[in-house]
Scaffold this motif. Structure first.
Motif, PDB file in Angstrom:
ATOM      1  N   GLY A 257     -11.797   6.118  55.682  1.00 46.58           N
ATOM      2  CA  GLY A 257     -10.686   5.347  55.121  1.00 46.58           C
ATOM      3  C   GLY A 257     -10.472   4.042  55.871  1.00 46.58           C
ATOM      4  N   SER A 275      -4.874   8.756  54.756  1.00 49.01           N
ATOM      5  CA  SER A 275      -6.271   8.806  54.308  1.00 49.01           C
ATOM      6  C   SER A 275      -6.916  10.131  54.700  1.00 49.01           C
ATOM      7  N   ASN A 327      -6.775   5.260  51.491  1.00 49.53           N
ATOM      8  CA  ASN A 327      -6.551   6.596  50.945  1.00 49.53           C
ATOM      9  C   ASN A 327      -7.662   6.999  49.985  1.00 49.53           C
TER      10      ASN A 327
END
Length: 360
Positions: A257, A275, A327
């Motif tokens: 992420g 994330s 994310n």
């Protein structure tokens, strides 16, 4: 014949009263002298604990929700839960106002709106899921409902459940440390400046920020949402894998992420473990789909539906507030890790072995 049906058939108990309920998680049946006593208990209890219900004229226990008269109980309890949800939202609102006035005068007003959403709308949605699950109970989906109940019971019997608190506690301690530093205005340390994913600093050699940003959260809303979701997912994850693998997935998906954010938003600052949370969620989605022959369809449907709503809610509400690129990178990484990991035999053996150890 399902395991539950056999259990009900073979269970030796004497019905001394005219009304009764059979409880979830293999609890002892409860009987009441009057219908009023039964209705009072149902009104004060969690309906998700009730599997079967018996009235005076019934010869046998009926799947709760399968008959029209049960809907009066469900509707009444739903109304009470919604009222409690509204009252809880008011309590949270008062708490947020006090928090902003005395501790965070410069708090972003968007946080206030998110708190209200989380405190009121989300619980009502959860109650809605429970409500409609009972509304659709009938003889046709009897086995699915019962198998799902056994599976959830099995999940909750995990001896490793306490380990699920490790990562949320670590994140919370880091947040508390940041808050203490901010209270002491004279301190030269600032965790967001020192640990967050400042891309320009990473390019200058501060590579530790790729990982350290996962342990920085801006406010109570941020840490509460992340830690709460992480705790829920960790409990499910640890039923099948160990804590070391959980930490590995947490770090790997979080790092992916970070890199995703650096590629697509090189000028923005990023921090938080959302994330990694979505990475674990992605891993579990791949997992339950891969083992759909073992995991009940009801559970899979509920997991997928709640996951989609969570992702959509996070993306829409936090579009200008959350690093959705990071994310997305973590979520995709989790999906791929779950899809490529080949451990079907060990997981099937673990499930079957642990079911044999459950004591009724």
């Amino acid at each position: 014949m399902s395991v539950w049906t056999e259990f009900l058939r073979d269970k030796k108990f004497e019905i001394k009263d005219d009304y009764g309920i059979f409880l979830h998680e293999f609890k002892t049946p409860m009987f009441f002298s009057t219908e009023k006593d039964l209705m009072t208990y149902l009104g004060d209890s969690e309906l998700k604990e009730v599997l079967f219900i018996k009235f005076k004229e019934d010869d046998n226990f009926k799947l709760f929700g399968s008959e029209k008269r049960h809907q009066d109980i469900i509707n009444s309890t739903q109304k009470k839960k919604n009222i409690k949800s509204i009252l809880w939202a008011i309590v949270v609102l008062v708490g947020i106002l006090a928090y902003q006035k005395y501790f965070k005068n410069n708090e972003d007003p968007r946080d206030f709106k998110l708190w209200i959403l989380l405190a009121s709308i989300v619980p009502i949605i959860n109650f809605g899921f429970e409500y409609f699950s009972y509304k659709k109970n009938n003889s046709e989906n009897f086995d699915g409902f019962i198998n799902n109940s056994i599976f959830v019971f099995w999940l909750n019997k995990s001896y490793k459940a306490n380990l699920a608190y490790i990562l949320p506690v670590i994140l919370s301690i880091c947040f508390g440390f940041k808050e203490i530093l901010e209270l002491g205005k004279s301190t030269k340390y600032n965790l967001i400046n020192d640990w967050a994913l400042l891309k320009s600093q990473v390019f200058l050699g501060e590579y530790y920020r790729i990982v350290s940003n996962l342990f920085v959260h801006s406010n109570m809303l941020h840490i509460s949402a992340v830690a709460g979701a992480l705790l829920f997912l960790s409990k499910l994850f640890l039923r099948f894998y160990n804590i070391y693998f959980l930490i590995f997935i947490f770090l790997i998906t979080g790092i992916v992420g970070s890199f995703t954010s650096m590629i697509f938003h090189p000028d923005d600052i990023s921090y938080g473990a959302s994330s990694s949370v979505l990475g674990i969620l992605g891993f579990l989605i791949s997992f339950i789909l891969k083992f759909s022959n073992i995991i009940p369809k009801n559970f899979i449907n509920e997991m997928l539906t709640s996951s989609i709503l969570f992702i959509v809610f996070l993306g829409i509400v936090g579009f200008n507030y959350i690093d959705n690129t990071a994310n997305l990178g973590g979520f995709v990484a989790g999906l791929l890790l779950g899809a490529t990991l080949d451990n079907r035999n060990s997981v099937e053996a673990k499930i079957k072995e642990s079911f044999l150890k459950i004591k009724i």
